[in-house]
Write a protein that holds these residues in place. Structure first.
Motif: not given
Length: 477
Positions: A214, A229-230
């Motif tokens: 990411c 992001t994750c």
């Protein structure tokens, strides 16, 4: 032929400055390892044996390496031999081309010192001075042929060229250390040998990456512990509730690492060498221009680019790169799906017989596996793109050792080299489905095969074009 008065005076002043009683003899036989108190003896040696090759900068006699100059006569003489045998590599220590050079007495240390002193910053001056000391220190008491630095440099070159393991190289160093006279200066481990040569190393950046591809932990995210992001952790953690230390280096090992080899310092090193600097001008100064396609510079694309950007094209020393990337299995195991992606840069300013030589192909990125980055490869390309933006828009001040002047170096990506799947990842264009042809795009002639459930492209020739359906063959995509 006598040594002129100015040269004698400079050598004598250098001896007094360094507090020594002797002066190194630069003749073909002594090669600066033999020292004399009387300068008349050195003059006799030079008359009898002649000057040693490539000792154009008297670095061991008081001349500054950064202000050294190479006569065009000697430089041209070297190039006559190379042009007569273009198949011979310009790299003196390339195992595949010119193994005999490994046994020669000249290690090109003067050129290395010139590169180091030209590009060294203020914080590296202490290490640089230590390199000069090791270059003059004999391997053992009474040794006139080899210095501590020259021996370690040759052994490291042999290790690299013949792919010796660290363990076998350490055993060799221990054996040689035991065979040589007592109190010799040879290191006894790979770590000590590399530490001796550490000022010669080029910069390498280990950039932590999100395991899901990411983001990279750099710039404003350098101190972050989790992906924005994750939410995945930056480190390899055994327990989810492990606490993070504010100091990134004190936490667990990173989950994924990107190796980045900055290209700007490497370009500066190339330009700081007179021989390499002249090669970078080959496409303009020495290329045979007869209208035939012999080199990349003869292509319409190169000419059109120079026409659209004349400021870039008018400076022949500006670099045009070819970028190449693909996945490899580093473990030589066909049953393993581990995929590592190197990103390589080829310099198209060079002669065609050197463009693809190992010495001139720059490894800029090494993307760690175990799986391929896919379309997220742009995340890993960001450090390289940032440097390329600087080289394109602002340029970098570089010293040209061939013309002995500084100039503003700029660079660009001329083309990319990849297979079709990698082309999709690098360009962002989908090479699958109904519109898989990057040339035809919306006008791609394709059909869905009912039974095998695949799309096929038809009417494509060797060089696909939407306007020339020359074939009825089917290609499954």
């Amino acid at each position: 032929m006598k040594i002129d008065i100015l040269t004698q005076k400079a050598a004598l002043e250098d001896r007094v400055k360094k507090g020594k009683e002797t002066i190194s003899c630069p003749c073909m036989e002594c090669k600066t390892f033999t020292k004399f108190e009387d300068i008349k003896q050195i003059e006799y040696h030079l008359l009898r044996n002649g000057f040693m090759f490539n000792y154009t900068c008297w670095s061991k006699h008081g001349e500054s390496l950064a202000s050294s100059s190479t006569t065009s006569k000697n430089l041209d003489a070297n190039y006559i031999d190379e042009n007569n045998a273009p198949h011979i590599s310009h790299d003196s220590y390339n195992v595949n081309e010119g193994n005999d050079n490994l046994n020669e007495g000249n290690d090109n240390l003067n050129e290395m010192f010139n590169d180091l002193e030209t590009n060294a910053c203020n914080t590296e001056q202490e290490k640089l001075q230590q390199i000069f000391i090791d270059a003059e220190k004999p391997l053992y008491v009474g040794c006139k042929k080899y210095s501590k630095l020259s021996v370690v440099l040759r052994l490291i070159n042999l290790k690299t060229n013949y792919s010796w393991s660290d363990k076998s190289f350490t055993c060799l160093l221990e054996l040689l250390h035991d065979m040589l006279p007592k109190d010799n200066e040879l290191p006894i481990s790979v770590y000590q040998a590399k530490k001796l040569l550490c000022p010669m190393e080029l910069e390498v950046e280990r950039i932590h990456a999100c395991p899901n591809d990411c983001m990279l932990y750099r710039n404003q995210f350098e101190k972050a512990h989790t992906c924005f992001t994750c939410g995945e952790s930056r480190y390899k953690r055994k327990k989810e509730n492990d606490e993070y230390d504010d100091d990134v280096a004190k936490n667990k090992p990173p989950a994924k690492v990107l190796w980045y080899f900055p290209i700007i310092p490497r370009l500066k090193c190339l330009s700081a060498n007179p021989k390499e600097s002249k090669l970078l001008r080959w496409h303009s100064d020495e290329r045979k221009d007869d209208g035939k396609l012999r080199h990349v510079v003869d292509s319409p694309q190169w000419r059109n680019f120079d026409h659209d950007y004349p400021e870039f094209g008018n400076e022949v020393r500006n670099i045009q790169f070819g970028l190449s990337s693909d996945g490899i299995n580093p473990f030589k195991d066909m049953s393993s799906r581990y995929s590592t992606w190197p990103v390589l840069l080829s310099i198209y300013n060079l002669p065609p017989w050197l463009c693809m030589k190992r010495k001139y192909i720059m490894l800029s990125l090494l993307i760690q596996g175990p799986k391929q980055p896919g379309n997220d490869i742009d995340v890993y390309l960001s450090p390289l793109i940032d440097d390329l933006k600087i080289l394109w828009s602002l340029g970098v001040d570089v010293y040209d050792a061939y013309e002995k002047a500084k100039f503003k170096l700029r660079a660009m990506i001329f083309c990319t080299i990849s297979d079709f799947p990698a082309y999709a990842n690098l360009s962002g264009y989908s090479t699958k489905g109904k519109q898989s042809c990057p040339v035809c795009e919306d006008q791609t002639r394709s059909k869905r095969l009912k039974h095998c459930k695949k799309n096929c492209v038809y009417g494509a020739s060797t060089f696909p074009s939407a306007k020339s359906p020359l074939s009825n063959t089917y290609k499954r995509v």
